[in-house]
Write a protein that holds these residues in place. Structure first.
Motif, PDB file in Angstrom:
ATOM      1  N   TRP A  93      -7.928   0.892   2.623  1.00  0.00           N
ATOM      2  CA  TRP A  93      -8.109  -0.110   3.666  1.00  0.00           C
ATOM      3  C   TRP A  93      -9.576  -0.271   4.052  1.00  0.00           C
ATOM      4  CZ3 TRP A  93      -4.769  -3.688   4.217  1.00  0.00           C
ATOM      5  CH2 TRP A  93      -3.433  -3.438   3.915  1.00  0.00           C
ATOM      6  N   ARG A 121     -10.999  -2.407   1.237  1.00  0.00           N
ATOM      7  CA  ARG A 121     -10.476  -3.776   1.351  1.00  0.00           C
ATOM      8  C   ARG A 121     -11.204  -4.541   2.454  1.00  0.00           C
ATOM      9  NH1 ARG A 121      -6.695  -7.458   2.819  1.00  0.00           N
ATOM     10  NH2 ARG A 121      -5.440  -8.329   1.135  1.00  0.00           N
ATOM     11  N   GLU A 122     -11.407  -3.895   3.591  1.00  0.00           N
ATOM     12  CA  GLU A 122     -12.132  -4.543   4.693  1.00  0.00           C
ATOM     13  C   GLU A 122     -13.578  -4.829   4.292  1.00  0.00           C
ATOM     14  OE1 GLU A 122     -12.801  -6.286   8.380  1.00  0.00           O
ATOM     15  OE2 GLU A 122     -10.881  -5.651   7.519  1.00  0.00           O
ATOM     16  N   SER A 172       0.835  -1.190   0.000  1.00  0.00           N
ATOM     17  CA  SER A 172       0.000   0.000   0.000  1.00  0.00           C
ATOM     18  C   SER A 172       0.875   1.249   0.000  1.00  0.00           C
ATOM     19  CB  SER A 172      -0.917   0.006   1.220  1.00  0.00           C
ATOM     20  OG  SER A 172      -1.620   1.215   1.300  1.00  0.00           O
TER      21      SER A 172
END
Length: 175
Positions: free
Chosen positions: A110, A113-114, A63
């Motif tokens: 993030w 992604r979660e 990332s």
């Protein structure tokens, strides 16, 4: 990068040391078949935890090193989380993409992604979509899926001892 380094140097190395120590102790213990199997199962699970932890460290580093384009980063995350087949994952972009502050880009990445992991793991979704809308003075990120959804109490408060939704909210407030 600092977080990835700290995780590797402290947590992952410490867990790896414990795994090796348990292997050494297990090899010296007289065990019946049931205890030996239980010990091997536990050590196998510990190895799985280590692999997942290493993958998270790689993801953190990627990332930080990856392209600054949020849509590209999210597309890669979708490929990693979803893989080939079902669910089908798409990224849609509206407006002119532009460079984002690194904290905004990383936190949005993030969060998405979660959301993908949760939809894949819990929602039984067949289709997942991340939509990025670049406005004149705003960025809007939406995640959609055709899965089961979640109970309203989970959506508002999360599940006890689970930190995915809480972490997503914390990341959003950081932005």
């Amino acid at each position: 990068e600092r977080i990835a380094r700290e995780l590797h140097d402290t947590l992952l190395q410490g867990v790896q040391g414990l795994i090796l120590r348990f292997h050494a102790v297990a090899s010296r213990m007289p065990m019946d078949a049931g205890v030996a199997r239980d010990m091997e199962d536990a050590l196998s699970r510990a190895d799985d935890v280590m692999r997942e932890g290493r993958q998270r460290v790689r993801d953190l580093r990627r990332s930080a090193e990856a392209t600054t384009d949020l849509a590209d980063a999210i597309a890669r995350a979708g490929d990693e989380v979803v893989g080939d087949g079902e669910p089908i994952f798409t990224v849609a972009v509206e407006g002119a993409s532009r460079p984002l502050h690194p904290i905004v880009r990383d936190e949005a990445y993030w969060i998405v992604r979660e959301a993908l992991i949760n939809a894949r793991r819990h929602g039984q979704a067949r289709r997942l979509e991340a939509e990025l809308t670049y406005g004149e003075d705003a960025l809007c990120v939406r995640c959609r899926d055709d899965g089961l959804g979640m109970p309203p109490t989970v959506a508002t408060a999360g599940r006890p001892e689970h930190f995915g939704l809480r972490g997503m909210r914390e990341r959003a407030s950081r932005i």
